[in-house]
Write a protein that holds these residues in place. Sequence first.
Motif, PDB file in Angstrom:
ATOM      1  N   LEU A   7       0.862  -1.181   0.000  1.00  0.00           N
ATOM      2  CA  LEU A   7       0.000   0.000   0.000  1.00  0.00           C
ATOM      3  C   LEU A   7       0.899   1.232   0.000  1.00  0.00           C
ATOM      4  N   THR A   8       0.747   2.069  -1.004  1.00  0.00           N
ATOM      5  CA  THR A   8       1.637   3.213  -1.160  1.00  0.00           C
ATOM      6  C   THR A   8       1.082   4.463  -0.483  1.00  0.00           C
ATOM      7  N   ARG A   9       1.942   5.455  -0.390  1.00  0.00           N
ATOM      8  CA  ARG A   9       1.593   6.748   0.200  1.00  0.00           C
ATOM      9  C   ARG A   9       1.912   7.864  -0.792  1.00  0.00           C
ATOM     10  N   HIS A  10       1.296   9.015  -0.569  1.00  0.00           N
ATOM     11  CA  HIS A  10       1.646  10.217  -1.314  1.00  0.00           C
ATOM     12  C   HIS A  10       2.979  10.732  -0.770  1.00  0.00           C
ATOM     13  N   PRO A  11       3.679  11.588  -1.522  1.00  0.00           N
ATOM     14  CA  PRO A  11       4.950  12.122  -1.017  1.00  0.00           C
ATOM     15  C   PRO A  11       4.815  12.891   0.299  1.00  0.00           C
ATOM     16  N   ASN A  12       3.614  13.423   0.586  1.00  0.00           N
ATOM     17  CA  ASN A  12       3.429  14.152   1.845  1.00  0.00           C
ATOM     18  C   ASN A  12       3.123  13.233   3.022  1.00  0.00           C
ATOM     19  N   GLY A  13       3.081  11.910   2.801  1.00  0.00           N
ATOM     20  CA  GLY A  13       2.883  10.955   3.884  1.00  0.00           C
ATOM     21  C   GLY A  13       1.474  10.425   4.024  1.00  0.00           C
ATOM     22  N   LEU A  14       0.498  11.025   3.331  1.00  0.00           N
ATOM     23  CA  LEU A  14      -0.874  10.537   3.411  1.00  0.00           C
ATOM     24  C   LEU A  14      -1.035   9.266   2.586  1.00  0.00           C
ATOM     25  N   GLU A  15      -1.883   8.358   3.066  1.00  0.00           N
ATOM     26  CA  GLU A  15      -2.126   7.114   2.344  1.00  0.00           C
ATOM     27  C   GLU A  15      -2.878   7.391   1.049  1.00  0.00           C
ATOM     28  N   LYS A  16      -2.562   6.609   0.029  1.00  0.00           N
ATOM     29  CA  LYS A  16      -3.258   6.764  -1.246  1.00  0.00           C
ATOM     30  C   LYS A  16      -4.604   6.051  -1.237  1.00  0.00           C
ATOM     31  N   CYS A  17      -4.760   5.037  -0.403  1.00  0.00           N
ATOM     32  CA  CYS A  17      -6.002   4.262  -0.376  1.00  0.00           C
ATOM     33  C   CYS A  17      -7.139   5.122   0.172  1.00  0.00           C
ATOM     34  N   ILE A  18      -8.235   5.188  -0.580  1.00  0.00           N
ATOM     35  CA  ILE A  18      -9.386   5.980  -0.174  1.00  0.00           C
ATOM     36  C   ILE A  18     -10.550   5.102   0.271  1.00  0.00           C
ATOM     37  N   GLY A  19     -10.326   3.807   0.390  1.00  0.00           N
ATOM     38  CA  GLY A  19     -11.352   2.888   0.887  1.00  0.00           C
ATOM     39  C   GLY A  19     -12.506   2.680  -0.067  1.00  0.00           C
ATOM     40  N   CYS A  20     -12.253   2.712  -1.362  1.00  0.00           N
ATOM     41  CA  CYS A  20     -13.339   2.584  -2.345  1.00  0.00           C
ATOM     42  C   CYS A  20     -13.760   1.128  -2.558  1.00  0.00           C
ATOM     43  N   SER A  21     -12.951   0.165  -2.175  1.00  0.00           N
ATOM     44  CA  SER A  21     -13.223  -1.278  -2.277  1.00  0.00           C
ATOM     45  C   SER A  21     -13.279  -1.789  -3.708  1.00  0.00           C
ATOM     46  N   LEU A  22     -12.752  -1.054  -4.659  1.00  0.00           N
ATOM     47  CA  LEU A  22     -12.709  -1.548  -6.037  1.00  0.00           C
ATOM     48  C   LEU A  22     -11.752  -2.730  -6.164  1.00  0.00           C
ATOM     49  N   CYS A  23     -10.686  -2.730  -5.373  1.00  0.00           N
ATOM     50  CA  CYS A  23      -9.754  -3.855  -5.413  1.00  0.00           C
ATOM     51  C   CYS A  23     -10.439  -5.123  -4.910  1.00  0.00           C
ATOM     52  N   ALA A  24     -11.261  -4.990  -3.882  1.00  0.00           N
ATOM     53  CA  ALA A  24     -11.986  -6.147  -3.354  1.00  0.00           C
ATOM     54  C   ALA A  24     -13.020  -6.642  -4.358  1.00  0.00           C
ATOM     55  N   ALA A  25     -13.641  -5.716  -5.091  1.00  0.00           N
ATOM     56  CA  ALA A  25     -14.621  -6.112  -6.094  1.00  0.00           C
ATOM     57  C   ALA A  25     -13.955  -6.789  -7.285  1.00  0.00           C
ATOM     58  N   PRO A  48      -8.071   3.089  -8.420  1.00  0.00           N
ATOM     59  CA  PRO A  48      -8.075   4.370  -9.138  1.00  0.00           C
ATOM     60  C   PRO A  48      -6.987   5.328  -8.671  1.00  0.00           C
ATOM     61  N   THR A  49      -6.457   5.138  -7.476  1.00  0.00           N
ATOM     62  CA  THR A  49      -5.442   6.049  -6.955  1.00  0.00           C
ATOM     63  C   THR A  49      -4.037   5.474  -7.022  1.00  0.00           C
ATOM     64  N   GLY A  50      -3.882   4.247  -7.439  1.00  0.00           N
ATOM     65  CA  GLY A  50      -2.562   3.611  -7.477  1.00  0.00           C
ATOM     66  C   GLY A  50      -2.051   3.249  -6.109  1.00  0.00           C
ATOM     67  N   ALA A  51      -2.963   3.010  -5.174  1.00  0.00           N
ATOM     68  CA  ALA A  51      -2.554   2.706  -3.803  1.00  0.00           C
ATOM     69  C   ALA A  51      -2.032   1.284  -3.657  1.00  0.00           C
ATOM     70  N   GLY A  87      -8.359  11.675   0.366  1.00  0.00           N
ATOM     71  CA  GLY A  87      -9.770  11.723   0.012  1.00  0.00           C
ATOM     72  C   GLY A  87     -10.667  11.987   1.212  1.00  0.00           C
ATOM     73  N   GLU A  88     -11.982  11.895   0.969  1.00  0.00           N
ATOM     74  CA  GLU A  88     -12.944  12.078   2.051  1.00  0.00           C
ATOM     75  C   GLU A  88     -12.987  10.872   2.979  1.00  0.00           C
ATOM     76  N   ARG A  89     -12.625   9.705   2.419  1.00  0.00           N
ATOM     77  CA  ARG A  89     -12.628   8.480   3.219  1.00  0.00           C
ATOM     78  C   ARG A  89     -11.246   7.849   3.180  1.00  0.00           C
ATOM     79  N   TYR A  90     -11.055   6.879   4.044  1.00  0.00           N
ATOM     80  CA  TYR A  90      -9.822   6.108   4.051  1.00  0.00           C
ATOM     81  C   TYR A  90     -10.164   4.669   4.440  1.00  0.00           C
TER      82      TYR A  90
END
Length: 181
Positions: free
Chosen positions: A43-61, A109-112, A84-87
């Motif tokens: 699971l990757t992060r943005h350069p500022n340290g925030l997680e890229k995963c937004i909890g959209c569950s597309l990977c699970a689908a 969608p975010t490359g997380a 994002g608004e969610r994580y």
Amino acid sequence: MSIAALAQSMGITLKALFSKPVTIPYPDAPVPLKPRFHGRHVLTRHPNGLEKCIGCSLCAAACPAYAIYVEAAENDPNNPVSAGERYARVYEINMLRCIFCGLCEEACPTGAVVMGYDFEMADYRYSDFVYGKEDMLVEVEGTKPQRREAAYTGKPIKSGYTVPYLRPELEGVKLPKPPRR
């Protein structure tokens, strides 16, 4: 079968019989991996340290083996976890069910989610095959069995692979440099 074809096939056999075998002394020598290798999930992060995963569950689908479980939560504006608004409050992958197809990486969608290079994941404990979010973030080095063995022996984590090239989507990660030959 003709005599010429038989002679040609016997020539190939004799050539292979007297050639030196190509053997890599695996635990001692690093294993070169192909660029499209699919290993442990990261699971990757943005350069500022925030997680890229937004909890959209597309990977699970997208997962054909139903190996991924994502539970999303609302992001706190004062103390954000992701951009994002969610994580993903809970992100788990059951590595016993995973078939390493890479569809989760393509669906994100975010490359997380990216497929990393760790392949030494053999273990005796079922619970260690369920990787949580804390086991998959980019700054975590090695697999669960590698980290447990390093803690038990007091030695550093020894990965059995070399990175053939650097992937820009693994931002914020200090990847080991390939040895000079």
